[in-house]
Design a protein around this motif. Structure first.
Motif, PDB file in Angstrom:
ATOM      1  N   PRO A   1     -30.589 -34.516  -1.110  1.00  0.00           N
ATOM      2  CA  PRO A   1     -29.256 -34.988  -0.716  1.00  0.00           C
ATOM      3  C   PRO A   1     -29.260 -36.379  -0.080  1.00  0.00           C
ATOM      4  CG  PRO A   1     -30.054 -33.319   0.811  1.00  0.00           C
ATOM      5  CD  PRO A   1     -31.091 -33.455  -0.242  1.00  0.00           C
ATOM      6  N   PRO A   2     -28.604 -37.372  -0.694  1.00  0.00           N
ATOM      7  CA  PRO A   2     -28.561 -38.720  -0.110  1.00  0.00           C
ATOM      8  C   PRO A   2     -27.853 -38.733   1.242  1.00  0.00           C
ATOM      9  CG  PRO A   2     -27.689 -38.729  -2.360  1.00  0.00           C
ATOM     10  CD  PRO A   2     -27.854 -37.312  -1.963  1.00  0.00           C
ATOM     11  N   CYS A   3     -26.885 -37.825   1.422  1.00  0.00           N
ATOM     12  CA  CYS A   3     -26.118 -37.801   2.673  1.00  0.00           C
ATOM     13  C   CYS A   3     -27.011 -37.463   3.858  1.00  0.00           C
ATOM     14  CB  CYS A   3     -24.984 -36.785   2.569  1.00  0.00           C
ATOM     15  SG  CYS A   3     -25.534 -35.127   2.106  1.00  0.00           S
ATOM     16  N   VAL A   4     -27.998 -36.593   3.636  1.00  0.00           N
ATOM     17  CA  VAL A   4     -28.894 -36.179   4.724  1.00  0.00           C
ATOM     18  C   VAL A   4     -29.774 -37.355   5.153  1.00  0.00           C
ATOM     19  CG1 VAL A   4     -30.857 -34.698   5.294  1.00  0.00           C
ATOM     20  CG2 VAL A   4     -28.895 -33.749   4.087  1.00  0.00           C
ATOM     21  N   ALA A   5     -30.266 -38.103   4.162  1.00  0.00           N
ATOM     22  CA  ALA A   5     -31.161 -39.219   4.485  1.00  0.00           C
ATOM     23  C   ALA A   5     -30.452 -40.285   5.321  1.00  0.00           C
ATOM     24  CB  ALA A   5     -31.706 -39.836   3.198  1.00  0.00           C
ATOM     25  N   VAL A   6     -29.171 -40.534   5.053  1.00  0.00           N
ATOM     26  CA  VAL A   6     -28.505 -41.661   5.725  1.00  0.00           C
ATOM     27  C   VAL A   6     -27.934 -41.320   7.098  1.00  0.00           C
ATOM     28  CG1 VAL A   6     -27.901 -42.752   3.531  1.00  0.00           C
ATOM     29  CG2 VAL A   6     -26.230 -41.291   4.677  1.00  0.00           C
ATOM     30  N   CYS A   7     -27.775 -40.036   7.404  1.00  0.00           N
ATOM     31  CA  CYS A   7     -27.125 -39.665   8.671  1.00  0.00           C
ATOM     32  C   CYS A   7     -27.926 -40.178   9.869  1.00  0.00           C
ATOM     33  CB  CYS A   7     -26.974 -38.155   8.777  1.00  0.00           C
ATOM     34  SG  CYS A   7     -26.234 -37.653  10.347  1.00  0.00           S
ATOM     35  N   PRO A   8     -27.300 -40.979  10.756  1.00  0.00           N
ATOM     36  CA  PRO A   8     -28.064 -41.557  11.873  1.00  0.00           C
ATOM     37  C   PRO A   8     -28.276 -40.591  13.038  1.00  0.00           C
ATOM     38  CG  PRO A   8     -25.813 -42.354  11.937  1.00  0.00           C
ATOM     39  CD  PRO A   8     -25.914 -41.459  10.740  1.00  0.00           C
ATOM     40  N   THR A   9     -27.709 -39.391  12.970  1.00  0.00           N
ATOM     41  CA  THR A   9     -27.865 -38.472  14.105  1.00  0.00           C
ATOM     42  C   THR A   9     -28.395 -37.098  13.694  1.00  0.00           C
ATOM     43  OG1 THR A   9     -25.592 -37.715  13.884  1.00  0.00           O
ATOM     44  CG2 THR A   9     -25.957 -39.557  15.372  1.00  0.00           C
ATOM     45  N   LYS A  10     -28.788 -36.941  12.423  1.00  0.00           N
ATOM     46  CA  LYS A  10     -29.213 -35.638  11.889  1.00  0.00           C
ATOM     47  C   LYS A  10     -28.111 -34.591  12.050  1.00  0.00           C
ATOM     48  CE  LYS A  10     -34.133 -36.410  12.710  1.00  0.00           C
ATOM     49  NZ  LYS A  10     -34.574 -36.999  13.974  1.00  0.00           N
ATOM     50  N   ALA A  11     -26.854 -35.050  11.977  1.00  0.00           N
ATOM     51  CA  ALA A  11     -25.734 -34.117  12.070  1.00  0.00           C
ATOM     52  C   ALA A  11     -25.557 -33.385  10.750  1.00  0.00           C
ATOM     53  CB  ALA A  11     -24.450 -34.853  12.430  1.00  0.00           C
ATOM     54  N   THR A  12     -26.173 -33.882   9.698  1.00  0.00           N
ATOM     55  CA  THR A  12     -26.163 -33.161   8.429  1.00  0.00           C
ATOM     56  C   THR A  12     -27.618 -33.010   8.014  1.00  0.00           C
ATOM     57  OG1 THR A  12     -25.113 -32.992   6.257  1.00  0.00           O
ATOM     58  CG2 THR A  12     -25.872 -35.168   6.886  1.00  0.00           C
TER      59      THR A  12
END
Lengths: 385, 255
Positions: B123-134
């Motif tokens: 998931p690209p969204c997981v890699a970019v999250c700056p707070t590990k909220a996803t």
């Protein structure tokens, strides 16, 4: 040295008051946004970044461009940059403060911003952007301040300043590279998915930043009676010349690759940007305006007669600034989102509160630049005289 | 051994040992590994199959969407800019355009197809999250922490499927009837389909799957040899959205 900002003419106080008013207007608008949510902006589920991130990107460039005077002065001993360099460093400080503010006003839950530190995520480029931007802010603040303090006390600057200045040179490149990586690492957005994005960012930064610096030098000359020297300004204008040409070249390279390869996913964004198909057409009109300005500026810059014309140069610099503000602001951001991943065309128009918040942040930046430059000029005039 | 040599070797060893963790810092963690760890521990790997032969037979059917909206307290906002969507209908042509079916099959482009978060293997969204909220769970579900999200919308920009929604305003006034089993969200955070992990924990299939009386949505554990999803996917031709991006969606569409 801060006390030097407390003495000024009536005109100085009116200017400071005006900027402060902008800050207050922006702050009040921000309070409304804080209460209502980001829905009061023009952004939406398809265009989820807008004016704030566009200005963030543009201002990271302004901040990074300080390196264009710092590098020649400290590495190549270009004496003409003596008075300009310190102005450049303080301009960088003001620009970084503005970038941070633009990020904060863009957050949906700003009170949680420290989660970035609580849960550091090295896979996220936003995390790295925070690291490099805060580092750059401190580097420029310390370098500028202690150099100036040394001039004020008529002694050599502390020994640790020089290494910090040297570190700030590659660091400047890093802030804009990381900012480009935020965009160009996303497989979802073919418009940004190009290795040329970071070089393009740097080229446009080195055109827009020095152009702004020249304008500010003229301002300082006119309103603070402080001459940074004709030769210095001419050299900076030469940097602007090269950078604008490289910037245009990079854009053409990008266009060739996209249109010759003809991959629909990649072309769609550029077609939207230049034709505005299916949208309001405002963005593409702005983009064409930006391109025409850039070409005109290049024509005027490459001819030494026009470039050296002191009455014309501020206008040329203004053209470069406006052109790049459009090109790497909304011109870079919006086509990244449009067509959407589901091939839809959606329009974006910033709202009044969004514009007021943006103006407020620029007011804050203007205030910082004014106060910093006031100190710099005061110190340098008193020591020279 | 001399003191100097010892120091030299020790420094080199330390430097050598730290190379791997340092390079790891800059690369995306192998998110696919998380699933394989889960598999090793005997956890299911959830997959959804949308049968396009069945789905869309009933005109303008929105049973799955309504069920999802109800159990997840999804606000019904009229303004398309501020909409929150977990599962919704999109034209076949707009979601599979890259795969170029248009000319061969005249009817397909006009079809309406349910779309949702693909719970990508990478998931690209997981890699970019700056707070590990996803983050990605060991059973492959891509999760959201509404309390940690700072609302930067980097994940929204990174998702190639437009599957993420941001709360542009307080969603609560737009919820018809609040479902007590699931939290409502606040303004300024991102949300998306969670494969009904709250129902899976209670041994229930996702709400959309349950709501589709025609059996157009099939859900199960791809790891299990006798699972329905595995049988169907091994016998029928299926496609996924934007396969060229390497995200490895877990939502399959049967043609």
């Amino acid at each position: 040295m801060i006390e030097k900002t407390l003495h000024g003419t009536q005109r100085y106080w009116m200017w400071v008051g005006f900027l402060f008013l902008l800050v207050v207007i922006g702050f009040v608008s921000y309070l409304v946004q804080l209460r209502e949510g980001l829905g009061i902006t023009g952004m939406g589920r398809d265009i989820s970044w807008g004016l704030y991130i566009a200005n963030f990107t543009f201002l990271v460039g302004i901040a990074a461009s300080a390196v264009m005077v710092v590098l020649p002065y400290y590495l190549h001993n270009v004496k003409q940059f003596g008075k300009i360099t310190i102005l450049g460093e303080f301009l960088a400080v003001a620009a970084v403060v503005m970038t941070v503010l633009f990020i904060i006003v863009d957050l949906g839950q700003p009170s949680r911003v420290f989660n970035i530190l609580l849960h550091p995520s090295p896979t996220s480029l936003l995390f790295w952007d925070m690291v490099v931007l805060s580092g750059y802010l401190l580097l420029n603040l310390f370098c500028g301040w202690y150099t100036l303090d040394a001039i004020d006390k008529e002694e050599a600057p502390p020994r640790w300043v020089k290494p910090l200045i040297l570190i700030s040179i590659p660091w400047a490149i890093s802030i804009h590279t990381v900012t480009a990586f935020i965009f160009c690492g996303l497989s979802a957005r073919p418009f940004w998915l190009t290795a040329l994005l970071a070089p393009r960012f740097l080229a446009s930064a080195f055109a827009s930043g020095p152009a702004l610096l020249i304008l500010l030098c003229y301002g300082v000359q006119r309103f603070m009676n402080f001459d940074v020297g004709k030769d210095g300004i001419r050299k900076v204008a030469l940097i602007v010349t090269y950078a604008t040409v490289i910037n245009l070249f990079f854009l053409l390279v990008e266009l060739f690759t996209v249109f010759y390869s003809s991959i629909p996913d990649h072309m769609g964004h550029f077609i939207y940007l230049f034709k505005g198909t299916g949208g309001t057409g405002i963005l593409s009109a702005c983009m064409w305006f930006s391109l025409i300005l850039l070409v005109c500026a290049i024509i005027l810059l490459v001819r030494p007669e026009t470039r050296h014309n002191e009455r014309l140069l501020p206008w040329i610099c203004g053209m470069v600034l406006v052109s790049i503000w459009i090109e790497k602001g909304l011109g870079l951001l919006i086509p990244g989102f449009i067509p959407t991943p589901l091939h839809e065309i959606v329009s974006y128009v910033p709202t009044v509160p969004e514009v007021l918040i943006t103006v407020g942040i620029y007011g804050m930046g203007g205030l910082l630049v004014t106060l910093f430059f006031k100190i710099v000029v005061h110190v340098q005039i008193s020591k020279a005289g | 051994m001399k003191r100097r040599d010892f120091l030299k070797i020790a420094t080199l060893t330390l430097a050598g040992v730290s190379v791997k963790p340092l390079t790891n810092l800059f690369t995306k963690p192998a998110l696919a590994d998380i699933s394989s760890q889960g598999t090793q521990r005997g956890l299911p790997q959830w997959v959804m199959v949308v049968d396009l032969d069945i789905c869309g037979k009933k005109d303008e059917c929105t049973d799955c969407i309504e069920a999802c909206n109800r159990v997840h307290n999804i606000p019904l906002i009229k303004d398309s800019r501020h909409e929150v969507k977990w599962i919704w209908n999109a034209p076949f042509d707009s979601i599979f355009r890259e795969q170029g079916f248009g000319r061969v099959h005249e009817e397909w482009p006009k079809k309406s197809v349910p779309v949702l978060c693909n719970h990508c293997e990478n998931p690209p969204c997981v890699a970019v999250c700056p707070t590990k909220a996803t983050w990605k769970r060991e059973d492959g579900i891509v999760m959201m922490d509404y309390h940690r999200c700072i609302g930067c919308r980097y994940c929204v920009a990174a998702c190639p499927y437009g599957a993420r929604s941001f709360n542009w305003k307080d969603p609560r006034p737009y919820i018809k009837e609040i479902h007590r089993d699931f939290p409502t969200r606040t303004k300024g955070v991102v949300e998306k389909c969670n494969f009904c992990e709250e129902r899976l924990a209670r041994n229930l299939v996702p709400a959309c799957v349950e709501a589709c009386k025609e059996g157009g949505l099939i859900f199960g554990d791809i790891r299990k040899e006798d699972s329905m999803v595995r049988k169907i996917l091994s016998t029928r031709l299926s496609i996924r959205r934007k396969p060229h991006l390497g995200t490895e969606p877990k939502v399959y569409y049967l043609l």
